[in-house]
Design a protein around this motif. Structure first.
Motif, PDB file in Angstrom:
ATOM      1  N   ARG B 124       0.830  -1.216   0.000  1.00 54.89           N
ATOM      2  CA  ARG B 124       0.000   0.000   0.000  1.00 54.89           C
ATOM      3  C   ARG B 124       0.851   1.246   0.000  1.00 54.89           C
ATOM      4  NH1 ARG B 124      -5.076  -1.617   3.579  1.00 54.89           N
ATOM      5  NH2 ARG B 124      -5.573   0.583   3.355  1.00 54.89           N
ATOM      6  N   THR B 135      -1.504  12.664   3.978  1.00 53.44           N
ATOM      7  CA  THR B 135      -2.801  12.298   3.424  1.00 53.44           C
ATOM      8  C   THR B 135      -3.079  10.804   3.550  1.00 53.44           C
ATOM      9  OG1 THR B 135      -1.898  11.937   1.214  1.00 53.44           O
ATOM     10  CG2 THR B 135      -2.632  14.170   1.720  1.00 53.44           C
ATOM     11  N   LEU B 136      -2.151  10.064   4.148  1.00 54.72           N
ATOM     12  CA  LEU B 136      -2.370   8.624   4.325  1.00 54.72           C
ATOM     13  C   LEU B 136      -3.354   8.376   5.461  1.00 54.72           C
ATOM     14  CD1 LEU B 136       1.277   7.213   4.200  1.00 54.72           C
ATOM     15  CD2 LEU B 136      -0.346   7.443   2.327  1.00 54.72           C
ATOM     16  N   SER B 137      -3.972   7.195   5.461  1.00 59.42           N
ATOM     17  CA  SER B 137      -4.829   6.804   6.584  1.00 59.42           C
ATOM     18  C   SER B 137      -3.942   6.472   7.782  1.00 59.42           C
ATOM     19  CB  SER B 137      -5.653   5.582   6.203  1.00 59.42           C
ATOM     20  OG  SER B 137      -4.833   4.435   6.231  1.00 59.42           O
ATOM     21  N   GLY B 138      -4.553   6.377   8.952  1.00 61.87           N
ATOM     22  CA  GLY B 138      -3.790   6.100  10.165  1.00 61.87           C
ATOM     23  C   GLY B 138      -2.964   4.829  10.055  1.00 61.87           C
ATOM     24  N   GLU B 140      -1.918   3.307   7.344  1.00 56.42           N
ATOM     25  CA  GLU B 140      -0.833   3.474   6.369  1.00 56.42           C
ATOM     26  C   GLU B 140       0.302   4.301   6.963  1.00 56.42           C
ATOM     27  OE1 GLU B 140      -3.953   3.378   2.622  1.00 56.42           O
ATOM     28  OE2 GLU B 140      -3.190   5.278   3.388  1.00 56.42           O
ATOM     29  N   GLN B 141      -0.081   5.318   7.741  1.00 58.61           N
ATOM     30  CA  GLN B 141       0.960   6.129   8.387  1.00 58.61           C
ATOM     31  C   GLN B 141       1.784   5.273   9.342  1.00 58.61           C
ATOM     32  OE1 GLN B 141      -0.288   9.795  10.150  1.00 58.61           O
ATOM     33  NE2 GLN B 141      -1.334  10.500   8.314  1.00 58.61           N
ATOM     34  N   LEU B 166      -6.110   2.659  15.744  1.00 60.90           N
ATOM     35  CA  LEU B 166      -6.359   2.027  14.447  1.00 60.90           C
ATOM     36  C   LEU B 166      -7.594   1.130  14.509  1.00 60.90           C
ATOM     37  CD1 LEU B 166      -2.758   1.003  13.340  1.00 60.90           C
ATOM     38  CD2 LEU B 166      -3.989   3.133  12.962  1.00 60.90           C
ATOM     39  N   SER B 167      -8.142   0.854  13.328  1.00 62.74           N
ATOM     40  CA  SER B 167      -9.292  -0.045  13.242  1.00 62.74           C
ATOM     41  C   SER B 167      -8.823  -1.473  13.522  1.00 62.74           C
ATOM     42  CB  SER B 167      -9.885   0.029  11.839  1.00 62.74           C
ATOM     43  OG  SER B 167      -8.950  -0.514  10.920  1.00 62.74           O
TER      44      SER B 167
END
Ligand SMILES: Nc1ncnc2c1ncn2[C@@H]1O[C@H](COP(=O)(O)OP(=O)(O)O)[C@@H](O)[C@H]1O
Ligand SMILES: [Mg+2]
Lengths: 553, 236
Positions: B124, B135-138, B140-141, B166-167
């Motif tokens: 990813r 701009t990445l999701s949590g 991805e960060q 995170l989810s």
């Protein structure tokens, strides 16, 4: 009752809009005719108002600004989005100039009766012009998101032209004597710039600059070198240009500190002052206790080194602390420097400063004398001008190398997140100190030249306000770029000079200018690619950084 | 000899002592986890180990040499990488630039190859390599933060609450990543509030409470410990 009224207003506005496309061209055409006719008629019944306003067929003064905005009326004929916004900005500015001039004439002449027919005709034209764009529907094709790529030379020339035009405008602004006319100029310039910005001109120029950086710089250098040859032996503009050069070099130095490393230095002018006093005391002026007469090159190096050393001494204890403390300490240092040179009059001449600093001399070459090159006589100031060019080029080179280096990457990281930078193995304290020291060194070097260009140094040239102006030059021009700093420095010279006429409101006006610019173009006039990305989140990611062929979600 | 030995470490913020004398060991190739509630002192411990904070007393030995007097950049150069709490990626740099900065302590060689390796581990990130990291999701960060820490080729990788915020799917993915790194032989000091997942992975666990180690044991032992189950796994 009110609701019904609002409803009716809304529907008639709607109707006007729907007729707009048909109505606007005729309105605009009528406006154009009225403006052209009006500006060629006298505006004042009495002579003596700035801009020869009582003469017919002689559009001068504010009437020129009105005429310069008039072509914007043609925008009604072009179908693309934002033409309404651009047109409104231009016509409203036009209207503002007319109204402001009418008020000024009435005030000077003792009443509205002294305002002549030309002004009223133009006012009518301006109102029709505004109406033409108000009535215009807000539609049309969107502006292209990316502009076509033109031949390299054409693109580079466009940027050079834009920079030269802004410098010329500034120089012109310096020359406008009458306050009322200067206000008119500012109104027209502001409206014109907003209109051009709406049309995407600056975006386009920024992109061109980013794409053709090297060629642009070469052309700019060529233009700069030929400039003195166009002056017919006169030194007037060369003196202005040499001054701009001095401050441009200092601004680029400050740009290393603020733009690259992200450190806020509020006492930067003091380092510049250190260089200037070193030159006055140890240069060929021989004003110091040692009556020294160091050769000029030695003085530049000495001024730079002393200033850099002072920078490191001040930075070393402070840069360990959080960023805000640095701002406070540098602010304090600036004040201490000012107080010191004011007080120790045995060395510094106290509040009177040191004057009669002679022209520079290197070997048998006297910077004050005119010289003939290729059969063209160049006034004495050309020598300083060229010296400044060399200095600016040198500083630019240092700046560019730093920016592209490992050091530059470390600075970016520190600017974005100091803790993370340190966790990456970046020695944050050393890198911050390095930026601070380099900035001080460059300021010191340009200060030594300034002492000779101005032929005097005095404490009042190195006050907090000057630091703020330099900082403003960097921010205005665009943090982290070189042409930005040059344009910013030119503004720095021009604006305070001009605003003297409104000395009570000078800072207020200057502040307003900054606020307006920050509102509409926070990244500065000629931003670096990175800055542009920082300020324009949404479009930045895909427009600038994605290499072709990469899959950006 | 352990790779990392911490002896009676004390850290204070001004007059307030946040770490009141802790000792711990990390063996080469092990995953050691530090668990505890909010404010227990986990982040303070990691920051002290990586030189971002100075201890008041105690010793940190890495491969037998003292770390506690060194500066942060010197510690990174010795092979200790720290993925800080809250990820702290450089938001305005691209994903790729973030990774390159992770290799700042290294000189030149093979950096592009390591970037490619991180992209292989986190496809990813590869898809988003030219995107601004902010701009990445949590999740991805967090991948980026781990990837960036790996770029220094560390001998010890310290992760501060990688599952924070995170989810559930992302948490699973991050713990899978830690497990893969462990399988590849990476030595990891993992700070977590998600005690069950961390202990399930860990060779050794330390339970921290208000600046003190109150319990030590192997991961499986702690996972079945009654006190731990009550206090950290939400059972009663
Ligand atoms: N910068 C700071 N200044 C003062 N106290 C702090 C600071 N950071 C953390 N603390 C205190 O130190 C203790 C440990 O905090 P921390 O290490 O962040 O805990 P954890 O990571 O386990 O949640 C807490 O009581 C916290 O309030
Ligand atoms: Mg924490």
């Amino acid at each position: 009752m009110t609701a019904a009224l609002l409803d009716r207003v809304a529907t008639s506005a709607e109707r006007l809009r729907s007729h707009g496309t048909r109505l606007s061209p005729s309105l605009a055409a009528a406006a154009f005719v009225l403006v052209v006719v009006g500006t060629n008629l006298p505006w004042a019944t009495f002579s003596g108002f700035p801009g020869l306003m009582s003469l017919a067929l002689y559009p001068a003064g504010s009437r020129i600004y009105v005429l310069a905005l008039a072509p914007a009326l043609a925008l009604v004929a072009v179908r693309f989005s934002r033409r309404r916004q651009a047109g409104l900005a231009a016509t409203l500015a036009l209207l503002a100039v007319v109204v402001q001039t009418i008020i000024a004439i009435a005030r000077d002449g003792g009443g509205l009766v002294n305002v002549s027919v030309g002004a009223w005709v133009t006012l009518l034209g301006a109102l029709l012009g505004v109406a033409a764009f108000v009535a215009l529907p807000d539609d049309g094709a969107p502006l292209p998101r990316s502009w076509p790529v033109l031949p390299a030379l054409v693109e580079a020339l466009a940027v050079v032209f834009a920079v030269a035009a802004s410098l010329a405008l500034l120089v012109y602004a310096l020359d406008v004597e009458a306050p009322s006319q200067f206000v008119g100029f500012l109104l027209a310039l502001g409206g014109g710039l907003v209109a051009l910005n709406r049309l995407g001109l600056f975006e386009w120029l920024g992109a061109l600059y980013a794409r053709r950086q090297a060629l642009t710089l070469v052309l700019m250098a060529a233009a700069a070198v030929t400039f003195p040859f166009t002056q017919g032996g006169s030194s007037y503009w060369l003196r202005v240009a040499a001054n701009v050069g001095v401050f441009a070099a200092a601004a680029i130095g400050l740009n290393v500190v603020v733009g690259l490393a992200g450190l806020l230095d509020l006492g930067y002018i003091a380092f510049f002052g250190v260089g200037a006093y070193v030159a006055a005391l140890y240069g060929n002026a021989g004003l110091g206790p040692s009556r020294g007469h160091l050769p000029f090159l030695a003085v530049i190096v000495l001024g730079a080194l002393v200033s850099g050393l002072v920078g490191v001494l001040i930075g070393a204890p402070t840069l360990r602390l959080r960023g805000d403390y640095l701002a406070i300490v540098t602010l304090g240092f600036g004040e201490i420097f000012h107080t010191l040179v004011n007080t120790y009059d045995a060395y510094t001449g106290g509040p009177n400063g040191l004057s009669n600093i002679p022209d520079l001399r290197q070997g048998s070459f006297d910077f004050g004398l005119p010289h003939t090159v290729f059969g063209v006589e160049l006034a004495g100031f050309a020598n300083y001008y060229y010296l400044e060019l060399v200095l600016v080029a040198l500083v630019m080179f240092v700046f560019a190398r730093l920016n592209a280096s490992r050091i530059g990457r470390a600075w970016v990281a520190i600017r974005e997140d100091e803790l993370a930078a340190s966790a990456m193995g970046i020695n944050t304290v050393s890198y911050k100190l390095l930026a601070f020291g380099i900035g001080a060194t460059l300021a010191g070097a340009s200060g030594t030249v300034q002492a000779h260009v101005a032929t005097q140094v005095s404490p009042d040239s190195f006050v907090f306000l000057q630091s703020v102006f330099l900082l403003a030059a960097v921010v205005l021009g665009g943090m982290g770029t070189v042409p930005g700093a040059v344009v910013g420095a030119a503004i720095l010279i021009a604006v305070p000079e001009k605003l003297r006429a409104f000395s009570d409101y000078r800072l207020l006006l200057f502040g307003l200018l900054l606020v307006i610019l920050m509102r509409f173009r926070p990244e500065g006039m000629i931003p670096s690619r990175r800055r542009q990305r920082e300020f324009h989140d949404a479009d930045g990611a895909d427009a600038l950084s994605a290499p072709p062929g990469s899959a950006v979600a | 000899m352990s790779l990392l030995e911490v002896r009676d470490l004390r850290v204070a913020y001004g007059a307030i002592e946040a770490i009141k004398g802790i000792s711990l060991d990390v063996e080469e190739g092990q995953v050691v986890t530090l668990i505890g509630t909010n404010g227990a002192g986990k982040t303070t411990t990691l920051r002290t180990l990586s030189g971002l904070l100075r201890p008041v007393a105690g010793q940190v030995l890495f491969d037998g040499a003292r770390l506690d007097k060194l500066k942060a950049h010197e510690i990174v150069a010795r092979g200790v990488a720290h993925a800080p709490e809250g990820r702290r990626i450089f938001p305005l740099m691209t994903v790729e630039e973030n990774l390159e900065l992770g290799a700042y302590s290294r000189k030149g060689e093979a950096i592009a190859q390591d970037v490619a390796e991180v992209f292989e581990r986190f496809p990813r990130l590869h898809e988003r390599r030219a995107q601004k990291a902010g701009t990445l999701s949590g999740g991805e960060q967090q991948m980026l933060a781990i990837g960036r820490a790996l770029m220094s080729r560390p001998r010890l990788l310290m992760l501060d609450e990688p599952s924070m915020g995170l989810s559930p799917i992302m948490i699973q993915l991050i713990f899978d990543t830690v497990a893969e790194l462990k399988a590849a032989g990476t030595t990891i000091l993992l700070v977590e509030q998600n005690a069950s997942a961390a202990l399930a992975l860990a060779d050794t666990g330390y339970v921290l409470e208000t600046g003190r180690v109150v319990l030590t044991g192997t991961g499986p032992d702690l996972l079945t410990d009654e006190n731990v189950r009550k206090a950290y796994l939400g059972e009663d």
